[in-house]
Design a protein around this motif. Structure first.
Motif, mmCIF file in Angstrom:
data_model
loop_
_atom_site.group_PDB
_atom_site.id
_atom_site.type_symbol
_atom_site.label_atom_id
_atom_site.label_comp_id
_atom_site.label_asym_id
_atom_site.label_seq_id
_atom_site.Cartn_x
_atom_site.Cartn_y
_atom_site.Cartn_z
ATOM 1 N N PRO A 50 -21.932 -26.615 19.065
ATOM 2 C CA PRO A 50 -20.623 -25.957 19.113
ATOM 3 C C PRO A 50 -20.641 -24.721 20.013
ATOM 4 O O PRO A 50 -21.613 -23.982 20.060
ATOM 5 C CB PRO A 50 -20.357 -25.553 17.663
ATOM 6 C CG PRO A 50 -21.502 -26.017 16.858
ATOM 7 C CD PRO A 50 -22.500 -26.657 17.738
ATOM 8 N N LEU A 51 -19.556 -24.527 20.750
ATOM 9 C CA LEU A 51 -19.410 -23.383 21.635
ATOM 10 C C LEU A 51 -18.298 -22.477 21.119
ATOM 11 O O LEU A 51 -17.298 -22.960 20.584
ATOM 12 C CB LEU A 51 -19.047 -23.835 23.054
ATOM 13 C CG LEU A 51 -20.032 -24.710 23.804
ATOM 14 C CD1 LEU A 51 -19.436 -25.152 25.127
ATOM 15 C CD2 LEU A 51 -21.326 -23.974 24.037
ATOM 16 N N ALA A 52 -18.459 -21.190 21.327
ATOM 17 C CA ALA A 52 -17.407 -20.248 20.975
ATOM 18 C C ALA A 52 -16.222 -20.458 21.911
ATOM 19 O O ALA A 52 -16.387 -20.883 23.057
ATOM 20 C CB ALA A 52 -17.920 -18.822 21.079
ATOM 21 N N LEU A 53 -15.034 -20.138 21.433
ATOM 22 C CA LEU A 53 -13.830 -20.321 22.230
ATOM 23 C C LEU A 53 -13.876 -19.469 23.492
ATOM 24 O O LEU A 53 -13.484 -19.915 24.579
ATOM 25 C CB LEU A 53 -12.592 -19.976 21.400
ATOM 26 C CG LEU A 53 -11.242 -20.220 22.060
ATOM 27 C CD1 LEU A 53 -11.099 -21.686 22.449
ATOM 28 C CD2 LEU A 53 -10.129 -19.797 21.127
ATOM 29 N N ARG A 54 -14.378 -18.253 23.376
ATOM 30 C CA ARG A 54 -14.468 -17.386 24.544
ATOM 31 C C ARG A 54 -15.409 -17.980 25.589
ATOM 32 O O ARG A 54 -15.118 -17.962 26.789
ATOM 33 C CB ARG A 54 -14.956 -16.007 24.122
ATOM 34 C CG ARG A 54 -15.059 -15.054 25.280
ATOM 35 C CD ARG A 54 -15.439 -13.676 24.820
ATOM 36 N NE ARG A 54 -15.547 -12.783 25.961
ATOM 37 C CZ ARG A 54 -15.502 -11.490 25.879
ATOM 38 N NH1 ARG A 54 -15.364 -10.907 24.712
ATOM 39 N NH2 ARG A 54 -15.613 -10.746 26.954
#
Length: 89
Positions: A50-54
Motif C-alpha cells: 500500500p502507498l500513501a495518498l500523498r
C-alpha cells in the motif's frame, strides 16, 4: 502508510518516476526513453504494497513530467524531419 523502500529505490520499479517528481533536471534522456508509462501507472494504481495518498500523487506528477518530456522530444523530432523534407523539395 508504509511501503517497501525497494519500490522507490533507484533501480526499483518506480525509482525513475520518483526522481522525475522531485529532481526533474537530474533525469537523463535514456531514463526517460526507457520508462514505460503504462506500466508505471499500473504500478501506482495497483501497488504491491500500500502507498500513501500523498506518495501516489507525487508519483503521478513524475509520470506526467516524463510523459511531457517524451511528447516534447517527439514533437522536436517531427518538426526537424518536416524541415528536412521541405528543404529537399
Amino acid at each position: 502508510m508504509f511501503y517497501s523502500q525497494y519500490i522507490l529505490a533507484k533501480r526499483g520499479p518506480l525509482g525513475t518516476i520518483w526522481i522525475a517528481a522531485h529532481l526533474d533536471r537530474r533525469l537523463r534522456k535514456q531514463q526517460i526513453t526507457e520508462t514505460d508509462i503504462a506500466e508505471a501507472v499500473q504500478s501506482i494504481i495497483n501497488p504491491d504494497a500500500p502507498l500513501a495518498l500523498r506518495l501516489s500523487g507525487q508519483l503521478m506528477l513524475g509520470v506526467v513530467r516524463i510523459y511531457s518530456r517524451k511528447v516534447n522530444g517527439s514533437e522536436e523530432h517531427t518538426s526537424e524531419l518536416q524541415s528536412r523534407i521541405k528543404s529537399r523539395m
